[in-house]
Design a protein around this motif. Structure first.
Motif, PDB file in Angstrom:
ATOM      1  N   GLY A 146       0.855  -1.087   0.136  1.00  0.00           N
ATOM      2  CA  GLY A 146      -0.108   0.036  -0.065  1.00  0.00           C
ATOM      3  C   GLY A 146       0.839   1.250   0.174  1.00  0.00           C
ATOM      4  N   GLN A 147       2.175   1.144  -0.369  1.00  0.00           N
ATOM      5  CA  GLN A 147       3.132   2.241  -0.544  1.00  0.00           C
ATOM      6  C   GLN A 147       3.695   2.474  -1.942  1.00  0.00           C
ATOM      7  N   PRO A 148       3.908   3.974  -2.259  1.00  0.00           N
ATOM      8  CA  PRO A 148       4.620   4.114  -3.463  1.00  0.00           C
ATOM      9  C   PRO A 148       5.735   3.435  -3.623  1.00  0.00           C
ATOM     10  N   VAL A 149       6.119   3.075  -4.864  1.00  0.00           N
ATOM     11  CA  VAL A 149       7.453   2.405  -5.243  1.00  0.00           C
ATOM     12  C   VAL A 149       8.172   3.248  -6.312  1.00  0.00           C
ATOM     13  N   LEU A 150       9.314   3.575  -6.272  1.00  0.00           N
ATOM     14  CA  LEU A 150      10.124   4.515  -7.186  1.00  0.00           C
ATOM     15  C   LEU A 150      11.068   3.840  -7.528  1.00  0.00           C
ATOM     16  N   ILE A 151      11.386   3.428  -8.660  1.00  0.00           N
ATOM     17  CA  ILE A 151      12.755   2.860  -9.189  1.00  0.00           C
ATOM     18  C   ILE A 151      13.295   3.806 -10.423  1.00  0.00           C
ATOM     19  N   VAL A 152      14.496   4.438 -10.113  1.00  0.00           N
ATOM     20  CA  VAL A 152      15.127   5.353 -10.952  1.00  0.00           C
ATOM     21  C   VAL A 152      15.815   4.509 -11.976  1.00  0.00           C
ATOM     22  N   ASP A 153      16.401   3.316 -11.668  1.00  0.00           N
ATOM     23  CA  ASP A 153      17.232   2.721 -12.771  1.00  0.00           C
ATOM     24  C   ASP A 153      16.706   1.082 -12.375  1.00  0.00           C
ATOM     25  N   LEU A 154      15.855   0.748 -13.217  1.00  0.00           N
ATOM     26  CA  LEU A 154      15.521  -0.964 -13.031  1.00  0.00           C
ATOM     27  C   LEU A 154      16.698  -1.864 -13.354  1.00  0.00           C
ATOM     28  N   ASN A 155      17.825  -1.331 -14.151  1.00  0.00           N
ATOM     29  CA  ASN A 155      18.940  -2.184 -14.262  1.00  0.00           C
ATOM     30  C   ASN A 155      19.740  -2.379 -12.953  1.00  0.00           C
ATOM     31  N   HIS A 156      19.777  -1.308 -12.099  1.00  0.00           N
ATOM     32  CA  HIS A 156      20.576  -1.359 -10.805  1.00  0.00           C
ATOM     33  C   HIS A 156      19.386  -1.285  -9.625  1.00  0.00           C
ATOM     34  N   ALA A 157      18.465  -2.470  -9.738  1.00  0.00           N
ATOM     35  CA  ALA A 157      17.464  -2.508  -8.629  1.00  0.00           C
ATOM     36  C   ALA A 157      17.338  -4.016  -8.328  1.00  0.00           C
ATOM     37  N   PRO A 158      18.399  -4.541  -7.550  1.00  0.00           N
ATOM     38  CA  PRO A 158      18.536  -5.914  -7.246  1.00  0.00           C
ATOM     39  C   PRO A 158      17.445  -6.591  -6.535  1.00  0.00           C
ATOM     40  N   ASP A 159      16.584  -5.846  -5.739  1.00  0.00           N
ATOM     41  CA  ASP A 159      15.506  -6.148  -4.880  1.00  0.00           C
ATOM     42  C   ASP A 159      14.341  -6.498  -5.904  1.00  0.00           C
ATOM     43  N   PHE A 160      14.369  -6.098  -7.374  1.00  0.00           N
ATOM     44  CA  PHE A 160      13.240  -6.280  -8.193  1.00  0.00           C
ATOM     45  C   PHE A 160      13.595  -6.974  -9.301  1.00  0.00           C
ATOM     46  N   ARG A 161      12.248  -7.619  -9.900  1.00  0.00           N
ATOM     47  CA  ARG A 161      12.513  -8.397 -11.112  1.00  0.00           C
ATOM     48  C   ARG A 161      11.999  -7.631 -12.226  1.00  0.00           C
ATOM     49  N   ILE A 162      12.596  -7.509 -13.113  1.00  0.00           N
ATOM     50  CA  ILE A 162      12.112  -6.910 -14.527  1.00  0.00           C
ATOM     51  C   ILE A 162      10.994  -7.769 -15.240  1.00  0.00           C
ATOM     52  N   SER A 163       9.986  -7.428 -15.322  1.00  0.00           N
ATOM     53  CA  SER A 163       8.670  -8.199 -16.294  1.00  0.00           C
ATOM     54  C   SER A 163       9.122  -8.187 -17.544  1.00  0.00           C
ATOM     55  N   ALA A 164       8.449  -9.089 -18.278  1.00  0.00           N
ATOM     56  CA  ALA A 164       8.590  -9.267 -19.822  1.00  0.00           C
ATOM     57  C   ALA A 164       7.892  -7.711 -20.266  1.00  0.00           C
ATOM     58  N   PRO A 165       6.784  -7.298 -19.861  1.00  0.00           N
ATOM     59  CA  PRO A 165       6.250  -6.165 -20.758  1.00  0.00           C
ATOM     60  C   PRO A 165       7.117  -5.080 -20.536  1.00  0.00           C
ATOM     61  N   LEU A 166       7.966  -4.708 -19.257  1.00  0.00           N
ATOM     62  CA  LEU A 166       8.833  -3.748 -19.140  1.00  0.00           C
ATOM     63  C   LEU A 166       9.827  -3.865 -20.064  1.00  0.00           C
ATOM     64  N   LYS A 167      10.348  -5.124 -20.223  1.00  0.00           N
ATOM     65  CA  LYS A 167      11.576  -5.316 -21.149  1.00  0.00           C
ATOM     66  C   LYS A 167      11.218  -4.828 -22.493  1.00  0.00           C
ATOM     67  N   GLU A 168       9.987  -5.264 -23.068  1.00  0.00           N
ATOM     68  CA  GLU A 168       9.583  -4.906 -24.444  1.00  0.00           C
ATOM     69  C   GLU A 168       9.271  -3.716 -24.800  1.00  0.00           C
ATOM     70  N   HIS A 169       9.103  -2.679 -23.769  1.00  0.00           N
ATOM     71  CA  HIS A 169       8.834  -1.408 -24.053  1.00  0.00           C
ATOM     72  C   HIS A 169       9.851  -0.768 -23.631  1.00  0.00           C
ATOM     73  N   ASN A 170      11.189  -1.170 -23.186  1.00  0.00           N
ATOM     74  CA  ASN A 170      12.281  -0.539 -22.986  1.00  0.00           C
ATOM     75  C   ASN A 170      12.181   0.491 -21.501  1.00  0.00           C
ATOM     76  N   ILE A 171      11.478  -0.265 -20.595  1.00  0.00           N
ATOM     77  CA  ILE A 171      11.292   0.790 -19.495  1.00  0.00           C
ATOM     78  C   ILE A 171      12.497   0.546 -18.551  1.00  0.00           C
ATOM     79  N   VAL A 172      12.916   1.849 -17.938  1.00  0.00           N
ATOM     80  CA  VAL A 172      14.086   1.873 -17.236  1.00  0.00           C
ATOM     81  C   VAL A 172      13.742   2.821 -15.873  1.00  0.00           C
TER      82      VAL A 172
END
Length: 391
Positions: free
Chosen positions: A102-128
């Motif tokens: 129930g809290q906001p989540v801010l990730i400045v750089d997904l490629n350097h966020a070891p606690d998180f997994r980059i999902s396929a849709p985000l990879k397909e759309h080049n989200i960082v």
């Protein structure tokens, strides 16, 4: 004495804030008037994309049956993604963490966020970069409102506050639309509803007590261990068990008075949730149509959760592998069989009496089931034979 210039253009900053205010005011007026939730969400994502100057915005709705978050409205995504693409709800998923906490989540750089997994849709759309905020309906998280960037971007606190405000308006519209729908569906009399609430309260108390007993049994069967790693593993196992219990309750069938769980949909939702947390391991679920009481579904879900977790941890090397979950009806007079098997390297026979299998046997005993366990260099297979109990 010369004044030092501010590190940002205050005029531009003020104009951005004014634009945020205009969007909030316009959406608030629209929220008061509309009874069309989809049109409101579609309009909101477009307005927010323009105000924040970003190309990818989406509203994610939690689906109880699947245990995931699906795109309900969006801009910047492939047209086929809306109403079709889903995201996991575990803590390693950015929207999942927002949904769970129930809290906001801010990730400045997904490629350097070891606690998180980059999902396929985000990879397909080049989200960082991304920012998520929860959508609340009556103090419960209904879904997630997310903005995504294809370039590295640090969102300001003002942007977070703006998104929280838009999400609050979404929650108000969702609540009003749900209330209007509920008025058309309400059929029972006041006396019947009072009786139903009394029965439901008793059942909930009973279920909560049973679930706590299951968790205590899990803790009691775990060896004491030591160190931070042992504590983290135990906490992760308990979190997985709680999620399995929660999914079982999400699958309760209203047509059966909220008592019965359809095992195929429950096992598929459970398998999808576990799949999202694993790398290089495929989970396949096939199931005959079997319904059971919730009191039987929870131990079955915990057994599957435990067996899959054990296989993922011990059966495979870095190359990964596959795990099959199979539910078969008609395995004897009134019997069914649940099979969980992997194609891993097998288990050390000296460890077959470990805490994991003890827990599985204890859970099987609760539903008067029988466990059979086989392991070799070709993989491990565990069978649970039980008598389904349902109305």
């Amino acid at each position: 004495m010369t004044k030092q210039k501010a590190p940002y253009n205050q005029t531009v900053e003020s104009e951005i804030l004014r634009e945020h205010q205009r969007v909030l005011i316009d959406l608030a007026r629209y929220a008061i008037e509309t009874e069309d939730l989809q049109r409101f969400l579609d309009d909101a994502v477009v307005r927010v994309a323009a105000a924040v100057e970003i190309d990818h915005v989406k509203v994610l709705r939690y689906r109880r049956a699947q245990g995931d978050l699906v795109i309900d409205a969006g801009v910047g995504w492939n047209p086929s993604s809306v109403k079709a693409t889903s995201f996991a709800t575990d803590l390693a998923s950015p929207p999942g963490r927002t949904f769970q906490t129930g809290q906001p989540v801010l990730i400045v750089d997904l490629n350097h966020a070891p606690d998180f997994r980059i999902s396929a849709p985000l990879k397909e759309h080049n989200i960082v970069s991304l920012l998520n905020v929860p959508i609340f309906v009556e103090s419960a998280v209904w879904g997630v409102f997310e903005i995504d960037s294809t370039i590295l971007r640090g969102f300001t606190e003002d942007t977070t506050v703006f998104l929280v405000g838009v999400a609050a308006l979404m929650g108000l519209v969702i609540r009003r639309v749900e209330a209007l729908n509920a008025q058309f569906e309400a059929m029972a009399t006041a006396a019947q509803e009072a009786r139903k609430r009394e029965i439901l309260l008793n059942e909930i108390q009973h279920r909560v007590k049973n679930n706590f007993q299951l968790l205590l049994a899990m803790l009691a069967l775990r060896p004491p261990g030591s160190g931070a790693d042992s504590g983290r593993e135990l906490a992760a196992r308990v979190a997985e068990a709680i999620r399995a219990m929660s999914l079982a309750h999400d699958q309760l069938s209203p047509s059966q008075g909220g008592h019965v769980v359809a095992l195929p949909s429950y096992l598929k939702a459970l398998g999808a949730g576990l799949q999202a947390t694993l790398e290089n391991i495929a989970i396949e679920v096939t199931a005959d149509e079997i319904e059971v009481w919730i009191e039987q579904a929870v131990p079955i879900g915990l057994i599957v959760n435990e067996l899959v977790t054990n296989s993922a941890k011990h059966a495979f090397d870095r190359g990964g592998g596959s795990i099959q979950i199979e539910l078969l009806a008609g395995q004897g007079p009134g019997l069914a069989c649940l099979i969980v098997k992997d194609n891993g390297k097998g288990f050390d026979k000296s460890k077959t009496s470990g805490s994991g299998l003890k827990l599985v046997r204890a859970l099987a005993d609760q539903i008067r089931g029988r466990i059979e366990h086989e392991s070799s260099h070709r993989g491990t297979t565990t069978r649970l034979t039980f008598a389904p109990r349902a109305a």
